[in-house]
Each structure stands twice: as C-alpha cells, then as structure tokens.
Motif scaffolding. Structure first.
Motif, PDB file in Angstrom:
ATOM      1  N   ASN A 121     -25.511  22.035  74.780  1.00 11.30           N
ATOM      2  CA  ASN A 121     -25.624  22.656  76.103  1.00 11.30           C
ATOM      3  C   ASN A 121     -26.976  23.340  76.279  1.00 11.30           C
ATOM      4  O   ASN A 121     -27.067  24.495  76.700  1.00 11.30           O
ATOM      5  CB  ASN A 121     -24.489  23.662  76.314  1.00 11.30           C
ATOM      6  N   ASP A 122     -28.023  22.588  75.955  1.00 13.05           N
ATOM      7  CA  ASP A 122     -29.381  23.139  75.995  1.00 13.05           C
ATOM      8  C   ASP A 122     -30.355  21.992  76.262  1.00 13.05           C
ATOM      9  O   ASP A 122     -30.549  21.115  75.415  1.00 13.05           O
ATOM     10  CB  ASP A 122     -29.709  23.819  74.666  1.00 13.05           C
ATOM     11  N   ASN A 123     -30.980  21.999  77.414  1.00 12.74           N
ATOM     12  CA  ASN A 123     -31.863  20.898  77.806  1.00 12.74           C
ATOM     13  C   ASN A 123     -33.190  20.868  77.063  1.00 12.74           C
ATOM     14  O   ASN A 123     -33.998  19.964  77.268  1.00 12.74           O
ATOM     15  CB  ASN A 123     -32.127  20.955  79.314  1.00 12.74           C
ATOM     16  N   THR A 124     -33.434  21.858  76.208  1.00 12.44           N
ATOM     17  CA  THR A 124     -34.642  21.821  75.383  1.00 12.44           C
ATOM     18  C   THR A 124     -34.583  20.655  74.397  1.00 12.44           C
ATOM     19  O   THR A 124     -35.618  20.136  73.977  1.00 12.44           O
ATOM     20  CB  THR A 124     -34.828  23.145  74.616  1.00 12.44           C
ATOM     21  N   TRP A 125     -33.387  20.253  74.042  1.00 11.98           N
ATOM     22  CA  TRP A 125     -33.235  19.144  73.092  1.00 11.98           C
ATOM     23  C   TRP A 125     -33.660  17.831  73.742  1.00 11.98           C
ATOM     24  O   TRP A 125     -33.099  17.400  74.745  1.00 11.98           O
ATOM     25  CB  TRP A 125     -31.785  19.021  72.628  1.00 11.98           C
ATOM     26  N   LEU A 126     -34.667  17.190  73.160  1.00 12.58           N
ATOM     27  CA  LEU A 126     -35.091  15.844  73.574  1.00 12.58           C
ATOM     28  C   LEU A 126     -35.849  15.237  72.399  1.00 12.58           C
ATOM     29  O   LEU A 126     -37.076  15.364  72.298  1.00 12.58           O
ATOM     30  CB  LEU A 126     -35.977  15.889  74.819  1.00 12.58           C
ATOM     31  N   MET A 127     -35.135  14.586  71.500  1.00 13.48           N
ATOM     32  CA  MET A 127     -35.672  14.176  70.215  1.00 13.48           C
ATOM     33  C   MET A 127     -36.105  12.712  70.200  1.00 13.48           C
ATOM     34  O   MET A 127     -36.106  12.060  69.156  1.00 13.48           O
ATOM     35  CB  MET A 127     -34.620  14.438  69.120  1.00 13.48           C
ATOM     36  N   TYR A 128     -36.497  12.195  71.336  1.00 15.23           N
ATOM     37  CA  TYR A 128     -36.922  10.792  71.402  1.00 15.23           C
ATOM     38  C   TYR A 128     -37.872  10.608  72.580  1.00 15.23           C
ATOM     39  O   TYR A 128     -37.899  11.414  73.518  1.00 15.23           O
ATOM     40  CB  TYR A 128     -35.714   9.861  71.537  1.00 15.23           C
ATOM     41  N   ASP A 129     -38.668   9.544  72.500  1.00 16.60           N
ATOM     42  CA  ASP A 129     -39.660   9.289  73.554  1.00 16.60           C
ATOM     43  C   ASP A 129     -39.093   8.364  74.624  1.00 16.60           C
ATOM     44  O   ASP A 129     -37.902   8.013  74.610  1.00 16.60           O
ATOM     45  CB  ASP A 129     -40.954   8.734  72.948  1.00 16.60           C
ATOM     46  N   ASP A 130     -39.968   7.954  75.553  1.00 15.98           N
ATOM     47  CA  ASP A 130     -39.525   7.139  76.676  1.00 15.98           C
ATOM     48  C   ASP A 130     -39.007   5.772  76.248  1.00 15.98           C
ATOM     49  O   ASP A 130     -38.261   5.122  76.995  1.00 15.98           O
ATOM     50  CB  ASP A 130     -40.678   6.949  77.673  1.00 15.98           C
ATOM     51  N   ASN A 131     -39.401   5.330  75.060  1.00 10.82           N
ATOM     52  CA  ASN A 131     -38.924   4.048  74.541  1.00 10.82           C
ATOM     53  C   ASN A 131     -37.637   4.184  73.727  1.00 10.82           C
ATOM     54  O   ASN A 131     -37.111   3.185  73.219  1.00 10.82           O
ATOM     55  CB  ASN A 131     -39.995   3.395  73.665  1.00 10.82           C
ATOM     56  N   GLY A 132     -37.173   5.401  73.567  1.00 11.58           N
ATOM     57  CA  GLY A 132     -35.974   5.623  72.775  1.00 11.58           C
ATOM     58  C   GLY A 132     -36.236   5.794  71.297  1.00 11.58           C
ATOM     59  O   GLY A 132     -35.288   5.888  70.499  1.00 11.58           O
ATOM     60  N   ASP A 133     -37.514   5.831  70.908  1.00 15.75           N
ATOM     61  CA  ASP A 133     -37.853   6.047  69.497  1.00 15.75           C
ATOM     62  C   ASP A 133     -37.687   7.526  69.150  1.00 15.75           C
ATOM     63  O   ASP A 133     -38.198   8.408  69.859  1.00 15.75           O
ATOM     64  CB  ASP A 133     -39.291   5.615  69.220  1.00 15.75           C
TER      65      ASP A 133
END
Length: 325
Positions: A121-133
């Motif tokens: 429940n935290d939008n800071t999490w984004l552990m991948y790039d635009d390609n899904g890597d």
C-alpha cells in the motif's frame, strides 16, 4: 537412560566422536530429562571443507566441559543456493525465491515484484523499468551497499541479490556442548529487544549452515529494497556468508535425520546442543506442548526444539540450555 543422537553434518560412514561432558545436576529443570551426547561424524567426502574438533569449553552456567568445535564453509553441500530475484515481471516462481512476511511465505515471482506497491500500500514501490525488467544488484559492491541499513536512494527499488562467488573464502565456526544441560531459566537471544545475554545465532543445520537470527525485514522494506530468500530459506551477505532465516518445507529435500517413531525429522542443533527438529511429524501434526522456547521433552530425544512457522522469519524463541561463552 543415555541415548546417542547422531549429528550427521557428515553421514555415518566411518568412526564417530563420542565424548561425555560434565553436567551440573543442580541446574537441570526436569526430572524426566534424558541424558544424551551428540555424536558427530566428519569423515564423509560428501561434506567438504568441514572440520570437527573436541575442545574444552566453559558454558554460560559455569560448567567446564567438552564441546564440539565445528568449522564449515558457508556453502551447503546438499542443495543449490538461489535463485533469489526474478529478472522480469513475467517470470514464474522458478526464477525467484521467497519472501517472509507476517507469518506467510510468498513466492518472489515477477507478479509479486510488479505488485509490491499494492502489497505494501505504498506507491513508492516500483522495482522494474518500462520493459518489465527488474532492478537487481549486479556487483559485490552493490550487494554490500544495498544491504547497508542506511542505504541511500540510489538503491531504492532494487532487488538485492548477493551471489555465491562473493563468499568463496568465508568459514564459520560454532562451538556447542557435547552434553546439553537444560536449565531452570531460559536465555534470550541477544538480538531480542532488551536482551543482554545469549548468542544471536540460533544453531547449525545438519549440512553445516547457520540457523540465523530473524532477518531485519523492517529495515529492508524501509529502504524500499527486497532481499529474497531462496526456497531453502537462505540468502547471502558478504560477512556472514550463506545462512538460513527459516526452515521451509524445502527442508525435506535436504540433509535431515528421519525418526523411526514418526516424530519430526532432526534438522540441526541449537547453540546449547539440544536438537532442532522440523515443525511437523509424519502425520502433519505440530506438538501442542511446546514451551516458550518452542521446546519440550520426550523419552527418546530428551529436551529438544521444533522450528517455528517459516513465515515468521524465525526458528526458535530462546535457549533452554547452557551455551558456550
């Protein structure tokens, strides 16, 4: 009654070490305690890089006795290490390890990583790039830096993966009593809040790998990093080497000692020398009479422990016996 409990860190192929330590009967807490010695066979070629010596030692209750000094590498011989981090959000669970959170074991597959923002429940999490890597640490320096509790923003949203090639020269040494002594009081582990006594390591598995203190999951998550465990419940840091934080169901595929009476398998020894057994017996039942340390007595094994639910990031809660100072 005296029973010999075999610690096959190293299979029962040849001669055994068998020594009886001096116990102080005034410190034992149970009239029905079974007196037993640990017996270690270090002769098998299946377990390389392991040495076992009998050394004099002083225990935490003042007993002077003999102990096993076990020196191992930090690489298990009975299973592969990893994987830990999947490389793409489309990867299935075979590409990653597991995560332990609030009593539950989660597969760290691509879907888990892609849903971290929802999961926590935290939008800071984004552990991948635009390609899904997925962002994964790639060097030993990255591994060290990302594992720092004060990790900076440069490593936020990285999956931390320290690999076996970083720990080629690490050895671990444990000293445990040959004859365990159960006490009337317990020792808290020194990683527990406010604890001033007791070791931090919980014990050693039958393959020579450390049963470690709980992983600092809160610190890891606070840095917006993820440091998965492999399916065996282990991961690597460069100072400690490979070590376990939980006994997963994968333990059944590793080096254990099956009990002939249907009791849960022996999987290792605590730092006080008492046996650590799997959570469930052959019928899938957990003992109902465990004490605050997760231990109890029976007439065959004496006092011994049963591991906690793997999702709790824990093995046992305290030590019932005297440990080596």
């Amino acid at each position: 009654m005296k029973n010999l409990i075999l610690l096959t860190l190293f299979s029962s192929a040849c001669a055994f070490f068998s020594c009886s330590g001096d116990t102080d009967s005034t410190t034992t807490s149970q009239d029905n305690e079974v007196d037993y010695d640990i017996v270690i066979d270090a002769s098998s070629d299946n377990f390389t890089g392991v040495t076992v010596n009998i050394v004099p030692c002083t225990l935490s209750n003042g007993t002077e006795t003999n102990c096993y000094e076990i020196v191992t590498t930090s690489a298990p011989s009975d299973h592969e290490m990893g994987p830990w981090c999947p490389s793409h959000i489309s990867d299935d669970d075979s590409a990653g390890g597991i995560w332990l959170d609030n009593g539950t074991v989660y597969d760290v597959d691509g879907e888990f990583v892609s849903n971290l923002a929802t999961f926590y429940n935290d939008n800071t999490w984004l552990m991948y790039d635009d390609n899904g890597d997925i962002y994964i640490t790639e060097t030993e320096e990255d591994c060290i830096n990302a594992a720092n509790p004060n990790v900076g923003e440069a490593y936020q949203n990285f999956c931390v993966e320290c690999i076996p090639s970083y720990i080629n020269d690490i050895t671990q040494t444990w000293t445990i009593p040959i004859t365990p002594i159960a006490l009337t009081t317990t020792y808290s582990f020194n990683s527990a809040p406010g604890a001033t006594t007791g070791p931090s390591t919980r014990g050693v598995a039958l393959n020579g790998i450390e049963f470690s203190a709980p992983a600092p999951v809160s610190n890891i998550l606070a840095a917006y990093t993820l440091a998965p465990f492999d399916d065996a419940g282990g991961h690597i840091n460069v100072n400690q080497g490979y070590h376990y934080h939980a006994a997963t169901q994968d333990i059944a595929d590793r080096h254990v000692i099956t009990q002939t009476d249907g009791h849960a398998e022996l999987i290792g020894y605590a730092m006080d020398g008492h046996g650590i057994y799997a959570r469930f017996d052959e019928n899938g039942d957990e003992p109902t009479d465990l004490d605050e340390c997760r231990g109890h007595y029976d007439d065959i094994r004496g006092y011994h422990y049963h591991v906690d639910n793997a999702g709790n990031n824990n093995f046992i809660n305290c030590l019932k016996g005297a440990y080596v100072l």
